[in-house]
Design an enzyme around this catalytic site. Structure first.
Site, mmCIF file in Angstrom:
data_model
loop_
_atom_site.group_PDB
_atom_site.id
_atom_site.type_symbol
_atom_site.label_atom_id
_atom_site.label_comp_id
_atom_site.label_asym_id
_atom_site.label_seq_id
_atom_site.Cartn_x
_atom_site.Cartn_y
_atom_site.Cartn_z
ATOM 1 N N ASP A 22 0.861 -1.182 0.000
ATOM 2 C CA ASP A 22 0.000 0.000 0.000
ATOM 3 C C ASP A 22 0.895 1.228 0.000
ATOM 4 O OD1 ASP A 22 -2.121 -1.703 0.321
ATOM 5 O OD2 ASP A 22 -2.593 -1.099 2.376
ATOM 6 N N ASP A 58 1.251 4.117 2.075
ATOM 7 C CA ASP A 58 0.818 4.672 3.359
ATOM 8 C C ASP A 58 1.288 6.115 3.468
ATOM 9 O OD1 ASP A 58 -0.322 2.236 4.291
ATOM 10 O OD2 ASP A 58 1.687 1.508 4.771
#
Lengths: 220, 97
Positions: free
Chosen positions: A147, A149
């Site tokens: 991901d 982040d």
């Protein structure tokens, strides 16, 4: 208007800190320290500031190993910290990944797209998680499925409308953007804040816990 | 990736549909709907394998406090048991609001 509440120390969750000596790291639990922790610290004496309750003078930190489940909590004395990189520092100074690496890792490439998309954002923000760690250390920890982040520091109220503008601006990137907003009370998910589904939303508090709150800027 | 299924007897009827949580590491998404029989059905899709007993314990504790019949779908991205309990509580609040 929410008053800015002073943090007990100048280090905030997500900051990366380097320490002088591996022996300065104090494990949080009395269980034997896994072998990968020593290997990781031998390569680079860097840790991530985390949320948690520790004695005065100590900073709660975690060691990040190469595998997803390799996370080890502990603390360091603030005096043993030799260097600190905040997420927002990585907007101007970082270990640039090669173009080939950016092409292979959507989260890394996504970070550059967000830098353009949020160029006018007047709140401090930066990459955390694997992307932040890689840009700060040069250690290639981001993977093709990482991901992206991100953390945004909002000392005072951010409207859901402004939050939605931030989300819309990153909607086009290939990785999942996981955006955490930090207030003086703790951190919350921007996506949850803006989805309009719940009256009370999850706030990760500074002591390492979490609770459901109506207003992430209020102490109540 | 692991898929877990649980079924628990329930006594009451659940109010409304609720959708809470976030798709993101360390978090989870919960979809809770009224169940048409006298049971609570739970389906969990989780990125972390080998925690079936922990899930069962968290769910039993939750259903002990909220015995309403529901179909619960959980999409987990490695949330801690504390986060799971908080999200379940949030789903109940939303279904009753």
């Amino acid at each position: 208007m929410t008053r800015q509440i002073g943090t007990p120390h100048k280090f905030r969750p997500h900051d990366l800190v380097w320490i002088d000596d591996p022996r300065s790291f104090i494990a949080a639990t009395p269980t034997p320290t896994p072998a990968w922790v020593a290997t990781t610290l031998a390569a680079e004496l860097v840790m991530v500031v985390r949320r948690g309750r520790v004695s005065p003078g100590l900073i709660p930190v975690g060691v990040r190993g190469s595998a997803r489940d390799e996370r080890f909590a502990g603390a360091v004395a603030s005096g043993s910290i030799t260097r600190r990189v905040r997420p927002e520092d990585l907007l101007s100074q970082r270990q640039e990944p090669t173009q080939a690496r950016r092409d292979a890792m959507p989260a890394l490439e996504g970070f550059y797209a967000v830098m353009s998309a949020w160029a006018d954002l007047n709140l401090p923000w930066g990459p955390v998680g694997s992307v932040g760690f890689e840009l700060a250390t040069g250690v290639p920890v981001a993977t093709a499925s990482s991901d992206l982040d991100l953390v945004v520091y909002a000392a005072s109220y951010l409207s859901e409308q402004d939050g939605n503008l931030l989300l819309e601006a990153v909607a086009g990137i290939d990785a999942v953007a996981d955006i955490q907003v930090e207030t003086p009370q703790g951190g919350f998910s921007l996506r949850e804040y803006c989805d309009g589904r719940s009256l009370r939303r999850r706030l990760k508090t500074c002591d390492g816990g979490a609770r459901l709150v109506r207003d992430p800027w209020s102490n109540a | 990736m692991e898929i877990l299924n649980f079924q628990f007897p329930s006594s009451k009827v659940k109010a409304r549909r609720a959708h809470v949580g976030v798709v993101g590491s360390g978090d989870l998404e919960i979809l809770m709907e009224p169940s048409i029989d006298d049971a609570t059905h739970v389906t969990i899709q989780t990125s972390v394998t080998g925690f079936g007993d922990t899930w069962k314990a968290v769910l039993e504790r939750f259903l002990g406090q909220h015995p309403e019949a529901a179909s619960i779908e959980i999409n987990d991205f490695g949330a801690t048991p504390g986060t799971v309990a908080l999200r379940l509580q949030q789903a109940v609040e939303e279904s009753q609001s």
